[in-house]
Scaffold this motif. Structure first.
Motif, PDB file in Angstrom:
ATOM      1  N   SER A   1     -37.746  89.385  56.746  1.00 62.49           N
ATOM      2  CA  SER A   1     -37.850  89.094  58.175  1.00 62.49           C
ATOM      3  C   SER A   1     -38.217  87.639  58.402  1.00 62.49           C
ATOM      4  CB  SER A   1     -38.891  90.008  58.835  1.00 62.49           C
ATOM      5  OG  SER A   1     -40.180  89.753  58.308  1.00 62.49           O
ATOM      6  N   MET A   2     -37.875  87.162  59.596  1.00 59.36           N
ATOM      7  CA  MET A   2     -38.222  85.805  60.021  1.00 59.36           C
ATOM      8  C   MET A   2     -38.456  85.814  61.517  1.00 59.36           C
ATOM      9  SD  MET A   2     -35.484  83.432  57.965  1.00 59.36           S
ATOM     10  CE  MET A   2     -36.238  81.923  58.546  1.00 59.36           C
ATOM     11  N   ASP A   3     -39.361  84.972  61.967  1.00 64.12           N
ATOM     12  CA  ASP A   3     -39.603  84.784  63.398  1.00 64.12           C
ATOM     13  C   ASP A   3     -39.275  83.356  63.774  1.00 64.12           C
ATOM     14  OD1 ASP A   3     -42.599  86.848  63.406  1.00 64.12           O
ATOM     15  OD2 ASP A   3     -40.497  87.384  63.691  1.00 64.12           O
ATOM     16  N   SER A   4     -38.785  83.181  64.981  1.00 63.17           N
ATOM     17  CA  SER A   4     -38.496  81.853  65.475  1.00 63.17           C
ATOM     18  C   SER A   4     -38.679  81.848  66.987  1.00 63.17           C
ATOM     19  CB  SER A   4     -37.062  81.447  65.116  1.00 63.17           C
ATOM     20  OG  SER A   4     -36.784  80.145  65.566  1.00 63.17           O
ATOM     21  N   TYR A   5     -38.634  80.657  67.573  1.00 64.97           N
ATOM     22  CA  TYR A   5     -38.721  80.520  69.010  1.00 64.97           C
ATOM     23  C   TYR A   5     -37.407  80.003  69.555  1.00 64.97           C
ATOM     24  CZ  TYR A   5     -43.726  81.292  68.592  1.00 64.97           C
ATOM     25  OH  TYR A   5     -44.955  81.846  68.329  1.00 64.97           O
ATOM     26  N   GLU A   6     -37.173  80.305  70.793  1.00 71.24           N
ATOM     27  CA  GLU A   6     -35.951  79.839  71.435  1.00 71.24           C
ATOM     28  C   GLU A   6     -35.798  78.323  71.302  1.00 71.24           C
ATOM     29  OE1 GLU A   6     -36.381  81.802  75.456  1.00 71.24           O
ATOM     30  OE2 GLU A   6     -34.235  82.079  75.107  1.00 71.24           O
TER      31      GLU A   6
END
Lengths: 112, 117
Positions: free
Chosen positions: A9-14
């Motif tokens: 998994s990975m998280d990012s911001y717009e």
């Protein structure tokens, strides 16, 4: 067939650029590298495919180093709609699909 | 252009009932055809693939079978469904012989959500 390893998994911001790396140490000479995107309750969708160096299309870039033992999918300026699971597949085009195994992929979450 | 059709989109079936899911491809000839299953929150599991009419390879022992009666038609069947057959079923095709300037990858159908109750 080359086995692949991706982050779960990975998280990012717009608005950020997202890079997802896939390791495929046993890639064979005839193997291509292909990335797919899957939204919930939909079939995976082809994003990009490459053999070496760099490939770019309207949605992504694919970077492949000279030894081809890894590849990086680059998504420029992600939006909320890019939240999906991304799969990396490696295989010989002439036998493409036979005995292919989709791993768990990388679940990308884009946050506002 | 090539298109792949898969139906039905959703299906609720009782345990022990038969199953028939159909997939057809248009705009290409001699495709490789595949059936995948995806359990909730899991990856895709290859069930069957076919390189030609009547040629079926099974990847996992199961309660399901596949048939390819025509070049661009692929059918997934079961005589008696089990609860464990619930899942999201996807049909896909890929070109048998890659053509220049086109991708060699899969094209997937829209999927069938099967719930066995």
């Amino acid at each position: 067939l080359a086995k692949t390893t991706q982050p779960i998994s990975m998280d990012s911001y717009e608005g950020q650029e997202v890079n997802i790396t896939c390791s495929h140490n046993n890639i064979a000479t005839n193997d291509y590298i292909t990335w797919y995107q899957q939204f919930p309750s939909q079939g995976p969708r082809f994003i990009i495919q490459g053999y070496k160096t760099k490939v770019t299309n309207e949605v992504a870039s694919l970077f492949i180093p000279a030894d081809r033992k890894s590849s990086t999918l680059s998504l420029p300026r992600v939006s909320l709609s890019d939240t999906a699971v991304y799969y990396c597949l490696v295989g010989d085009s002439w036998n493409y699909g036979q005995n292919f195994v989709f791993g768990p992929g990388t679940r990308l979450s884009v946050l506002p | 252009s090539q298109t792949i059709h898969q139906w039905p989109a959703t299906l609720v079936q009782p345990v022990g009932s038969p199953l028939s899911l159909e997939c057809t491809v248009e705009g290409t000839s001699n495709p490789n055809l595949y059936w995948y299953r995806q359990a909730a929150g899991r990856g895709l599991q290859l069930l069957f693939y076919s390189v030609g009419i009547g040629q079926i390879s099974s990847e996992v022992p199961q309660n399901l079978s596949a048939s390819r009666p025509q070049d661009r038609q692929f059918i997934l069947s079961s005589k008696k469904l089990l609860l464990s057959d619930s899942g999201f079923y996807l049909c896909a095709w890929s070109p048998r012989v890659p053509e220049e300037d086109r991708n060699y990858g899969y094209t997937f159908g829209s999927g069938t959500r099967l719930t066995v109750v």
